[in-house]
Design an enzyme around this catalytic site. Structure first.
Site, PDB file in Angstrom:
ATOM      1  N   THR A 198       8.196   7.538   6.307  1.00  0.00           N
ATOM      2  CA  THR A 198       7.789   6.514   5.329  1.00  0.00           C
ATOM      3  C   THR A 198       9.066   5.925   4.725  1.00  0.00           C
ATOM      4  O   THR A 198      10.133   6.544   4.798  1.00  0.00           O
ATOM      5  CB  THR A 198       6.952   7.125   4.198  1.00  0.00           C
ATOM      6  N   GLU A 343       0.944   6.992   7.218  1.00  0.00           N
ATOM      7  CA  GLU A 343       0.157   8.225   7.273  1.00  0.00           C
ATOM      8  C   GLU A 343      -1.182   8.059   7.995  1.00  0.00           C
ATOM      9  O   GLU A 343      -1.865   9.036   8.248  1.00  0.00           O
ATOM     10  CB  GLU A 343      -0.122   8.719   5.832  1.00  0.00           C
ATOM     11  N   LYS A 451      -0.806  -1.731 -16.797  1.00  0.00           N
ATOM     12  CA  LYS A 451      -1.713  -1.208 -17.815  1.00  0.00           C
ATOM     13  C   LYS A 451      -1.395  -1.860 -19.159  1.00  0.00           C
ATOM     14  O   LYS A 451      -0.454  -1.514 -19.830  1.00  0.00           O
ATOM     15  CB  LYS A 451      -1.587   0.309 -17.907  1.00  0.00           C
ATOM     16  N   TRP A 456      -6.607  -2.269 -17.171  1.00  0.00           N
ATOM     17  CA  TRP A 456      -5.872  -2.513 -15.926  1.00  0.00           C
ATOM     18  C   TRP A 456      -5.852  -3.975 -15.529  1.00  0.00           C
ATOM     19  O   TRP A 456      -6.858  -4.666 -15.605  1.00  0.00           O
ATOM     20  CB  TRP A 456      -6.537  -1.733 -14.776  1.00  0.00           C
TER      21      TRP A 456
HETATM   22  P1  ADP Z   1       5.605   2.173   3.064  1.00  0.00           P
HETATM   23  O1  ADP Z   1       4.745   3.112   2.284  1.00  0.00           O
HETATM   24  O2  ADP Z   1       6.735   2.764   3.706  1.00  0.00           O
HETATM   25  O3  ADP Z   1       5.760   0.826   2.446  1.00  0.00           O
HETATM   26  P2  ADP Z   1       3.451   1.811   4.783  1.00  0.00           P
HETATM   27  O4  ADP Z   1       3.376   0.792   5.842  1.00  0.00           O
HETATM   28  O5  ADP Z   1       3.017   3.161   5.098  1.00  0.00           O
HETATM   29  O6  ADP Z   1       4.889   1.798   4.357  1.00  0.00           O
HETATM   30  O7  ADP Z   1       2.707   1.229   3.511  1.00  0.00           O
HETATM   31  C1  ADP Z   1       1.378   1.449   3.340  1.00  0.00           C
HETATM   32  C2  ADP Z   1       0.909   0.688   2.140  1.00  0.00           C
HETATM   33  O8  ADP Z   1       1.024  -0.709   2.357  1.00  0.00           O
HETATM   34  C3  ADP Z   1      -0.548   0.908   1.841  1.00  0.00           C
HETATM   35  O9  ADP Z   1      -0.744   2.082   1.134  1.00  0.00           O
HETATM   36  C4  ADP Z   1      -0.870  -0.330   1.029  1.00  0.00           C
HETATM   37  O10 ADP Z   1      -0.503  -0.193  -0.318  1.00  0.00           O
HETATM   38  C5  ADP Z   1       0.001  -1.379   1.638  1.00  0.00           C
HETATM   39  N1  ADP Z   1      -0.795  -2.194   2.554  1.00  0.00           N
HETATM   40  C6  ADP Z   1      -0.890  -2.107   3.888  1.00  0.00           C
HETATM   41  N2  ADP Z   1      -1.710  -3.047   4.376  1.00  0.00           N
HETATM   42  C7  ADP Z   1      -2.157  -3.746   3.320  1.00  0.00           C
HETATM   43  C8  ADP Z   1      -3.053  -4.853   3.154  1.00  0.00           C
HETATM   44  N3  ADP Z   1      -3.644  -5.460   4.181  1.00  0.00           N
HETATM   45  N4  ADP Z   1      -3.278  -5.278   1.902  1.00  0.00           N
HETATM   46  C9  ADP Z   1      -2.700  -4.702   0.835  1.00  0.00           C
HETATM   47  N5  ADP Z   1      -1.857  -3.679   0.926  1.00  0.00           N
HETATM   48  C10 ADP Z   1      -1.577  -3.199   2.145  1.00  0.00           C
END
Ligand code: ADP
Length: 551
Positions: A198, A343, A451, A456
């Site tokens: 990650t 993940e 917040k 929120w």
């Molecule tokens: P990192 O955590 O390293 O940025 P990831 O690709 O694992 O990389 O990120 C996952 C996160 O990206 C998700 O938990 C979410 O918050 C965000 N995410 C992924 N796709 C979308 C989407 N279509 N819309 C909004 N958020 C998204």
């Protein structure tokens, strides 16, 4: 009459009469070699040259690589590192490395060099494959990676740069030792095939170790009618990097389905992408919103319509309404939004066009398409409150999004503790709603939500509305400290032109958002800081503007 249990007992340990499954992702490229040998894989090489190969060649060369790795002494389950762009050689590594039983460890070269060092050491890489352009990056840190025995540069012998990388050799020389009649070994149930860390915006990056089984199941699910919307005659442009979450599974999905792949290498700018799209008649394009923003602007400035593209799959961060609209109005391209994370392999939900959507007005359609979509069979979703109680799927209640399924992370690499609760649910760190039809909508990342006086505010919703203003190219909303309300929203804007009119933007927001959601101020910026996977680095912005409203 023979009872079922005595019949099964007679069979020994077998529970049914069906054949065992030999899991090896390389079975995909074997299949493509036989069934789709001539289907093309096109690459923009680093030199700018566009070259074409096919699944048969990729399969044969992957076997050479697998056998060369064996000769080098790579053992099963060892992680082989790669700092590589989207090219045919990377496709060969996906299969050669995982297929021989080792782990394809993709390293994000945009990470801070210290994080790259951490990852290489944590994964105990003995061998690293890299693009020649990343040689300086690794030359500077190789002394901190004592386990690495050899570096293989992804080029031909005559393209080798001057380098002091340990025992450096070109890829083409390395695979010369290999044998293209190599047969892939049979692997254990749940054997690992890929490792991706990650981005680690806080703390060290954490590794997610995918298995052959999880990867194959994910590829099948992505190929389904509820998956990524692939069609037999598609030409897929894969802008999503292969170093991030196994390229969203496309290196597996495309050969599995005999679909042409177009790989952009280093060429991510509007000119390079439009050239590839036109030349290779791309029909389906995969990317993150920031890359598409650049492409859309380039097309607008140069009066280009992306004629061949029918759909684009966008994920990684929320897709703004304005982007969905622009793709449709200016290019006749349908946007499929997908959601997932490192993940989750990553595909978990997708928002595909349904017959019911055809009946909606354009405005209703675009609004629906801003949702992250429905889960794909295999994954389960639920939302819970802070006490862990399940919230209703009414599209209103929002809470922490939990997920489980056979391609969802159970435990981070080398961690002692599971990352899931007793029932196998993984907390995504996202705050969502789920509606009665199963559409999941991301309200915010838990760490980005604002917040204000205990209530929120969704930064994603605010950004979505602000981005619709004609003078705004990119909008980002963060929560900053406030003397009365604890936290208030601050709108950061990259303008689309010379106009920087705060009052006009405030006026535009009026009526489109709740009054108390209105940002307390607007700051104009030249650009937004992007992280290693093209997402806006809100952490940095929060840090920089934390006192903006305190004076
Ligand atoms: P990192 O955590 O390293 O940025 P990831 O690709 O694992 O990389 O990120 C996952 C996160 O990206 C998700 O938990 C979410 O918050 C965000 N995410 C992924 N796709 C979308 C989407 N279509 N819309 C909004 N958020 C998204």
């Amino acid at each position: 009459m023979v009872s079922l249990s005595s019949y099964i007992k007679k069979l020994g340990e077998k529970m049914s009469n069906m054949q065992p499954w030999k899991q090896n992702v390389a079975s995909i490229i074997d299949f493509a070699e036989k069934i789709f040998p001539d289907v093309e894989v096109v690459t923009r090489e680093l030199s700018g040259k566009i070259s074409t190969t096919n699944y048969k060649n990729i399969s044969l060369r992957a076997k050479k690589l697998g056998s060369a790795l064996e000769k080098f002494g790579i053992e099963k389950e060892q992680c082989v590192g790669s700092l590589a762009l989207n090219t045919f050689r990377n496709m060969e590594m996906y299969y050669g490395i995982s297929g021989m039983g080792a782990v394809m460890h993709t390293i994000n070269f945009r990470l801070h060099p210290e994080q790259v060092v951490y990852i290489i050491n944590h994964a105990e890489n003995r061998l690293i494959f890299l693009e020649p352009v990343f040689a300086p990056l690794l030359e500077a840190v190789q002394d901190k990676c004592p386990m690495v025995e050899k570096f293989v540069l992804l080029c031909a012998k005559e393209e080798m740069p001057e380098t002091n990388l340990k025992d450096a050799v070109s890829y083409e020389e390395f695979i010369e030792n290999g044998d293209e009649s190599y047969t892939w070994p049979e692997l254990e149930e749940d054997a690992p095939c890929g490792l991706c860390y990650t981005s680690g915006t806080t703390g060290n990056p954490k590794g997610v170790l995918y298995s052959h089984k999880s990867t194959l199941l994910h590829a099948w699910a992505g190929s389904s009618a509820n998956g990524l919307g692939l069609q037999k005659n598609d030409s897929i442009l894969m802008v999503v990097p292969m170093f991030h979450v196994m390229g969203w599974g496309l290196p597996y999905l495309a050969p599995m389905n005999g679909i042409k792949l177009v790989l952009p290498g280093m060429g991510m700018d509007g000119a390079a992408l439009t050239e590839l799209i036109e030349k290779e008649s791309v029909t389906l394009a995969f990317g993150v919103p920031t890359i598409w923003l650049g492409l859309l602007n380039y097309c607008k400035e140069n009066n280009i319509k992306l004629e061949s593209v029918k759909q684009t799959i966008i994920g990684g961060s929320a897709v703004p309404y304005s982007m969905i609209k622009q793709f449709d109005e200016e290019h006749d391209i349908n946007v499929i939004q997908g959601w997932g994370m490192t993940e989750t392999s990553p595909l978990a939900t997708a928002n595909l066009k349904t017959p019911a959507m055809e009946k909606l007005s354009k405005d209703e359609l675009y609004k629906l398409q801003t949702k992250q979509g429905k889960p794909i069979y295999g994954v389960e979703l639920k939302i819970v409150d802070d006490e862990g109680s399940v919230l209703p799927n009414d599209g209103e209640a929002f809470g922490r999004l939990l997920i489980r399924g056979p391609w969802i992370n159970k435990r981070y690499y080398k961690f002692e503790e599971d990352a899931v609760d007793a029932d196998g649910w993984f907390d995504t760190g996202d705050i969502s709603t789920i509606d009665s039809e199963g559409y999941m909508t991301i309200v915010d990342r838990a760490k980005d939500v604002i917040k204000s006086g205990g209530e929120w505010i969704s930064s994603v919703d605010l950004e979505n509305v602000a981005q619709g203003h004609p003078d705004i190219m990119q909008a980002c909303v963060i929560g900053v400290a406030h003397p009365k309300w604890d936290e208030r929203p601050l709108l950061l804007v990259v303008p689309a032109n010379d106009k920087k009119d705060k009052d006009d933007i405030f006026g535009y927001l009026d009526g489109k958002i709740a009054k108390w959601w209105k940002p307390d101020d607007i700051v104009f910026l030249e650009e937004l800081p992007l992280g290693a996977t093209g997402k806006v680095l809100k952490v940095n912005l929060r840090d920089q503007y934390k006192d903006h409203l305190m004076s």
